[in-house]
Design an enzyme around this catalytic site. Structure first.
Site, PDB file in Angstrom:
ATOM      1  N   GLU A   1       0.904  -1.170   0.115  1.00  0.00           N
ATOM      2  CA  GLU A   1      -0.006   0.060  -0.197  1.00  0.00           C
ATOM      3  C   GLU A   1       0.766   1.125  -0.194  1.00  0.00           C
ATOM      4  OE1 GLU A   1      -2.324   1.470  -0.820  1.00  0.00           O
ATOM      5  OE2 GLU A   1      -3.951   1.167   0.735  1.00  0.00           O
TER       6      GLU A   1
ATOM      7  N   ASP B   1      -3.744   6.155   5.805  1.00  0.00           N
ATOM      8  CA  ASP B   1      -4.281   7.496   6.556  1.00  0.00           C
ATOM      9  C   ASP B   1      -5.346   7.145   7.530  1.00  0.00           C
ATOM     10  OD1 ASP B   1      -5.939   7.555   4.359  1.00  0.00           O
ATOM     11  OD2 ASP B   1      -5.189   9.239   3.747  1.00  0.00           O
TER      12      ASP B   1
END
Length: 178
Positions: free
Chosen positions: A102, A106
């Site tokens: 990835e 967040d």
């Protein structure tokens, strides 16, 4: 370039390509140690992870397979809070070690949803490798096995990350000027 313009937004240099590559070398070394003899399936999460995944795979020496899934959760500079699967996984992962590659974690919503989906498919284990992590933005309890860099909760572009589709091709990472 110290600053760039993408559409109506200005961004300033935040992380150089040299810093990015240094983090990736470290991560690939850790992954080689942990994953040898595990026959891992590396899954690149498109679109943003394409540059990160390519660079990890160039440095990762353990025999493995590579696949791709395409997900979307951003519109403009904001997360939608919804994860939209655009292209799904076709490989059988039963009994496999799966490593998700990835670009950024967040809020954690995307990676949390994907890990839960994959765990329901019977893998031996699911590991997460992320180039970037925003601890101050994370809203889910996610396990990140390999983290390149922890960064502030700012909107960024470059090295695969985009603003409305632009900026993915930049070798460095830039932060939005407020």
């Amino acid at each position: 370039m110290r600053s760039i313009q993408l559409g109506d937004k200005t961004f300033e240099l935040s992380i150089t390509s040299t810093e990015i590559q240094k983090a990736i070398y470290r991560m690939a070394d850790e992954m080689d140690r942990d994953l040898k003899d595990k026959n891992p399936l590396m899954i690149c999460i498109l679109n943003g992870s394409f540059m990160f995944a390519a660079d990890v795979m160039k440095k990762f020496t353990t025999p493995c397979q590579v696949s791709f899934v395409k997900l979307a959760s951003y519109q403009g500079t904001q997360t939608t809070g919804q994860v939209k699967e655009l292209i799904g996984l076709t490989e059988d992962i039963v009994g496999r070690t799966v490593v998700l590659l990835e670009d950024i974690v967040d809020t954690g919503v995307t990676i949390d949803n994907l890990v839960k989906q994959l765990n329901g498919m019977g893998p031996r284990e699911v590991k997460v490798a992320t180039l970037l992590f925003k601890p101050d933005a994370c809203k889910r309890d996610v396990t990140l096995d390999y983290v390149g860099l922890s960064i502030p909760n700012e909107f960024i572009v470059g090295y695969g990350l985009d603003y409305n589709g632009y900026g993915r091709n930049l070798p460095d990472i830039y932060s939005l000027v407020k």
